[in-house]
Design a protein around this motif. Structure first.
Motif, short mmCIF file in Angstrom:
data_model
loop_
_atom_site.label_atom_id
_atom_site.label_comp_id
_atom_site.label_asym_id
_atom_site.label_seq_id
_atom_site.Cartn_x
_atom_site.Cartn_y
_atom_site.Cartn_z
N GLU A 133 74.74 63.77 96.26
CA GLU A 133 75.81 63.29 96.79
C GLU A 133 76.61 62.04 96.06
OE1 GLU A 133 77.68 64.36 99.33
OE2 GLU A 133 76.50 66.28 99.20
N LEU A 134 75.45 61.27 95.21
CA LEU A 134 75.94 60.07 94.55
C LEU A 134 76.29 60.47 93.00
CD1 LEU A 134 73.24 57.75 96.28
CD2 LEU A 134 75.73 57.64 96.60
N ASP A 135 75.96 61.73 92.64
CA ASP A 135 76.26 62.14 91.28
C ASP A 135 75.26 61.30 90.33
OD1 ASP A 135 78.20 63.70 92.33
OD2 ASP A 135 80.00 62.36 91.55
N ARG A 136 74.17 60.95 90.72
CA ARG A 136 73.25 60.39 90.10
C ARG A 136 72.23 61.58 89.27
NH1 ARG A 136 71.49 55.53 94.14
NH2 ARG A 136 69.52 55.59 92.94
N ALA B 260 72.02 69.65 88.30
CA ALA B 260 71.94 68.20 87.31
C ALA B 260 71.78 68.91 85.90
CB ALA B 260 70.60 67.89 87.98
N LEU B 261 71.07 69.88 85.75
CA LEU B 261 71.34 70.14 83.90
C LEU B 261 72.35 70.62 83.58
CD1 LEU B 261 67.79 71.76 83.98
CD2 LEU B 261 68.27 69.59 82.98
N ASP C 189 82.41 58.22 97.50
CA ASP C 189 82.44 59.09 96.19
C ASP C 189 83.29 58.34 95.29
OD1 ASP C 189 83.73 61.14 94.65
OD2 ASP C 189 81.94 62.23 95.74
N ALA C 190 83.01 57.73 94.15
CA ALA C 190 83.78 57.27 93.13
C ALA C 190 84.91 58.37 92.72
CB ALA C 190 82.87 57.02 91.94
N ASP C 191 84.68 59.57 92.52
CA ASP C 191 85.86 60.46 92.01
C ASP C 191 86.64 60.56 92.88
OD1 ASP C 191 84.11 61.05 89.77
OD2 ASP C 191 83.08 62.84 90.54
#
Length: 289
Positions: free
Chosen positions: A50-53, A81-82, A207-209
């Motif tokens: 959820e945090l795009d980490r 993620a990959l 969400d930064a995006d």
């Protein structure tokens, strides 16, 4: 004393209300076996996703798989993620391994479809989406994948229709609001896009995006950019219309009219270059205030 089951339930509630940072904090308080079992790893990678980490998602998913053995959700998160990291071949392998464990999982099918879409395999993506939709037609991932696939195929009308359907089925889902906003931007409806992105941020403020998209939409909804909306809506077609108009007027012997149209178009182009940065600076000042 709080039981592990109650702690997990609290984490799930935090994730459902788009508070992944707090969910991670709760997971960090777990100790012993409660912190390293299958469910804990699943919740941890979900929060990190959820945090795009994505680096941490991949690392945590691998650690979880080493600890608890094969797990479809952890493999699916690893594949996502990959993909975000650009490692497409390992991402595909992770998703195939996940689907070998859970071949009827709609979310996994959509993840694989998204991967196929990203490398131009739209026919394969369509088949995977059809399988997912047959299993769970109202699943948010199914709607989101349908929008992405239509857009990748160049079918803007179908992408917009799918985005509206997604929003109709899930009116408060941040992804539905963001996709609706993106389609509105494509169609030149910047005011509508601003409202959709603003609601997405309200539902998922972390969400930064979404925040960046809301800010950009606020810029392009500014009154000073109102004359540029036909350009946003028509794009290259407006340039062709202008060039054709000037050429037709010249051929018709109306050189003065052609000159007026050419000068007007030149001024319009200059405004399209200088106005957005100017408005962006104005809006940024108010945004940061």
């Amino acid at each position: 004393m709080t039981t592990p089951a109650q702690e997990y339930a609290r984490v799930v509630a935090l994730l459902e209300t788009n508070r992944p940072e707090q969910a991670l904090a709760e997971l960090g308080r777990l100790g012993g076996a409660a912190a390293t079992n299958r469910l804990a790893y699943r919740l941890r990678v979900a929060a990190l996703s959820e945090l795009d980490r994505w680096d941490e998602v991949a690392e945590t998913a691998r650690r979880g798989l080493a600890e608890v053995g094969p797990d479809a959700e952890l493999l699916g998160r690893l594949g996502r993620a990959l993909r975000e990291q650009g490692a497409l071949a390992p991402a595909e392998q992770a998703l195939l391994d996940a689907l070998a464990l859970e071949p009827q999982d709609p979310w996994l099918l959509c993840q694989y479809a998204d991967l196929c879409t990203s490398v131009g395999q739209t026919e394969k993506a369509g088949r995977l989406l059809d399988r997912a939709a047959a299993l769970a037609p109202d699943e948010p991932a199914v709607h989101a994948t349908r929008v992405k696939l239509a857009y990748a195929r160049g079918d803007d009308r179908e992408a917009e229709r799918a985005a509206r359907e997604f929003l109709g089925q899930h009116p408060d889902h941040p992804a539905a609001l963001a996709m609706h906003g993106s389609m509105a931007v494509t169609a030149g409806r910047v005011g509508e896009a601003h409202r959709s992105f603003g609601r997405a941020v309200a539902h998922d403020p972390g969400d930064a995006d979404y925040a960046e998209a809301a800010w950009e939409a606020r810029v392009y909804a500014h009154p000073l950019l109102l004359p540029l909306r036909p350009l946003y809506r028509l794009g290259i077609r407006l340039w062709l219309i202008a060039a054709a108009s000037i050429a037709v007027l010249n051929l018709a012997g109306l050189q003065i009219a052609a000159f007026v149209v050419a000068v007007t178009w030149l001024l319009y182009c200059v405004w399209s270059w200088i106005a957005p940065p100017l408005v962006r600076r104005l809006v940024r000042g108010r945004w940061r205030a």
